[in-house]
Design an enzyme around this catalytic site. Structure first.
Site, mmCIF file in Angstrom:
data_model
loop_
_atom_site.group_PDB
_atom_site.id
_atom_site.type_symbol
_atom_site.label_atom_id
_atom_site.label_comp_id
_atom_site.label_asym_id
_atom_site.label_seq_id
_atom_site.Cartn_x
_atom_site.Cartn_y
_atom_site.Cartn_z
ATOM 1 N N ASP A 119 0.811 -1.224 0.000
ATOM 2 C CA ASP A 119 0.000 0.000 0.000
ATOM 3 C C ASP A 119 0.844 1.273 0.000
ATOM 4 O OD1 ASP A 119 -2.493 -1.160 -0.157
ATOM 5 O OD2 ASP A 119 -2.652 -1.404 2.020
ATOM 6 N N ARG A 126 1.752 5.109 17.100
ATOM 7 C CA ARG A 126 1.339 6.103 16.095
ATOM 8 C C ARG A 126 1.626 7.553 16.500
ATOM 9 N NH1 ARG A 126 1.740 1.985 13.832
ATOM 10 N NH2 ARG A 126 0.344 1.096 12.280
ATOM 11 N N ASP A 135 -5.900 3.945 12.859
ATOM 12 C CA ASP A 135 -4.582 4.568 12.675
ATOM 13 C C ASP A 135 -4.657 5.898 11.936
ATOM 14 O OD1 ASP A 135 -3.304 2.611 14.112
ATOM 15 O OD2 ASP A 135 -2.989 1.331 12.364
ATOM 16 N N SER A 155 -3.800 -8.987 7.956
ATOM 17 C CA SER A 155 -3.226 -7.653 8.052
ATOM 18 C C SER A 155 -2.544 -7.565 9.411
ATOM 19 C CB SER A 155 -4.343 -6.610 7.935
ATOM 20 O OG SER A 155 -3.888 -5.379 8.444
HETATM 21 N N1 ARG Z 1 -6.809 -2.661 16.300
HETATM 22 C C1 ARG Z 1 -5.529 -2.254 16.743
HETATM 23 C C2 ARG Z 1 -5.516 -0.780 17.003
HETATM 24 O O1 ARG Z 1 -6.366 -0.090 16.530
HETATM 25 C C3 ARG Z 1 -4.452 -2.672 15.764
HETATM 26 C C4 ARG Z 1 -4.407 -1.900 14.512
HETATM 27 C C5 ARG Z 1 -3.372 -2.406 13.593
HETATM 28 N N2 ARG Z 1 -3.093 -1.482 12.522
HETATM 29 C C6 ARG Z 1 -2.890 -1.840 11.283
HETATM 30 N N3 ARG Z 1 -2.670 -0.896 10.426
HETATM 31 N N4 ARG Z 1 -2.919 -3.088 10.913
HETATM 32 O O2 ARG Z 1 -4.670 -0.278 17.676
#
Ligand code: ARG
Length: 417
Positions: free
Chosen positions: A14, A94, A123, A174
């Site tokens: 991506d 993040r 995110d 993912s």
């Molecule tokens: N659900 C978790 C969170 O919101 C993990 C997110 C993982 N992010 C990703 N881009 N795969 O913190």
């Protein structure tokens, strides 16, 4: 001269597509920034990829120390677990990324910062709220949210532009990683009834196949921060990596969570967080020894609030600073050592000690040496129960049809007046 855009680059399909796509669509120069949060990838390969796909510059920033110092250990002091389960690995990394991206953008005089998040996750919220807080004038681009390509179309686009798709290890999942944990979504996991297949787990052994012999470890804390392992001083990064390995080997830290995303979706997430789970458990055990009942109860509430705000992308808020001030102050005497037994998927606290321990044997013991004043109990109970007794005579006994209707129904003998 073209505008410069700083892109949060992971090296995946991506964000690789995002380099090309932004060049084509927005006619900009892309500076790729990859942040090492302990996800142990080969960063030189990622860097070269970014340049190959057209970035004019590719930077790799080591964020591990800052992550531990400013994010993971404060979260540990707060025992932060979103919805009581998720240690917040992604959510904690993040805001650090946002900060480092802003630093680069300002150094490079970039007009915008871009990320590769889609429109469905948390995110995007964390990146954008963070960047907006730190640099309100910088534009944010979210190409993957804009291009409206599904997985197939993204892959086609990638192939057309010579971006290789990793076919050998075709994972249906993912995945996101930092040293505080690993998250896995998609594929078979989207059915909440389906037990996670073995191949989702990389950091943890199946508890069934974990060593038959228990392993004991000792973690030493100073003011709520872990500083020793088995009596030896250890830096935060090494400690976390070591615990991920040791506890992971014993099958500790698997979490299966139906989670409420910021954007209103319930999603099924699997986490592996051996170090985080072990450390939080140890830290809580030390707090149980060194904090008062009132502190513990209040701190739990603060913990829920902090966990939520971290998850919700509000790290750079004054609310976080306010709550963190309480957490930090509460850690003054959280110093001592916790002994844990690691065995078949469980880390169990089996010993605790602290120079500031509030545990007083001469008060607690039922053996000789007991100094507790039993006579004082009588007067205490009289006063403690006084308001209940007063109210009960008037309302509980005076209105036997009211709530707690058992009162009117028991057949106890009536006292003669
Ligand atoms: N659900 C978790 C969170 O919101 C993990 C997110 C993982 N992010 C990703 N881009 N795969 O913190």
């Amino acid at each position: 001269m073209k505008d410069k855009v700083v892109l949060a680059y992971s090296g995946g399909v991506d964000t690789s597509v995002a380099i090309k796509w932004m060049q084509e669509q927005y006619k900009v120069d892309v500076i790729a920034v990859t942040i090492d949060v302990g996800n142990e990838k080969d960063f030189s390969v990622i860097r070269e990829k970014a340049l190959k796909f057209g970035a004019i510059k590719a930077l790799v920033i080591d964020g591990k120390e800052d992550l531990v110092k400013y994010f993971l250990f404060p979260a540990l002091q707060a025992n932060a677990l979103y919805e009581g389960q998720y240690p917040l690995a992604t959510a904690l990394s993040r805001p650090l990324m946002a900060k480092l991206l802003v630093d680069v953008a300002q150094e490079e005089g970039a007009a915008a910062i871009a990320h590769g998040c889609t429109g469905k996750g948390n995110d995007q919220v964390r990146f954008e709220v963070g960047i907006n807080a730190l640099a309100p004038d910088i534009k944010i681009l979210a190409p993957a949210r804009e291009w409206d390509m599904n997985r197939e179309q993204t892959i086609q686009y990638a192939q057309k532009h010579g971006i290789p798709i990793p076919v050998t290890k075709k994972s249906p999942y993912s995945i996101d990683e930092c040293m505080w944990g690993r998250s896995i979504e998609c594929g078979a996991l989207e059915n909440p009834w389906t037990e996670p297949p073995d191949d989702v787990y990389i950091w943890t052994r199946d508890p069934d196949k974990a060593p038959a012999k228990a392993q004991y470890i000792e973690i030493g804390f100073k003011k709520g921060v872990p500083v020793t392992l088995n009596g030896k001083e250890i830096d935060g990064i090494t400690l976390i990596n070591t615990l991920n390995e040791i506890a992971g080997k014993h099958g500790i830290g698997r979490i299966d969570h139906i989670e409420n995303r910021v954007v209103g979706i319930k999603s099924r997430e699997i986490y592996e967080a051996p170090a985080a789970v072990t450390l939080i458990q140890a830290h809580q055990a030390l707090e149980a020894l060194t904090l008062s009942k009132d502190q513990l109860r209040f701190k739990q509430k603060v913990s829920v609030e902090i966990s939520d705000l971290i998850y919700n992308g509000l790290w750079f808020s004054q609310f976080n600073r306010d709550l963190s001030a309480y957490i930090s102050s509460s850690q003054q005497y959280v110093t001592g050592t916790i002994r844990l037994k690691l065995y078949k998927g469980q880390a169990t606290v089996v010993g605790r000690k602290s120079p500031w321990s509030l545990y007083n044997l001469s008060l607690a013991t039922y053996d000789k040496g007991d100094k507790f004043n039993r006579q004082a109990a009588e007067g205490f109970i009289y006063l403690w129960g006084l308001p209940v007794k007063t109210q009960a005579q008037i309302q509980l006994l005076g209105d036997k049809e009211g709530p707690l209707s058992i009162v009117g129904k028991t057949k106890g003998k009536k006292k003669k007046k």
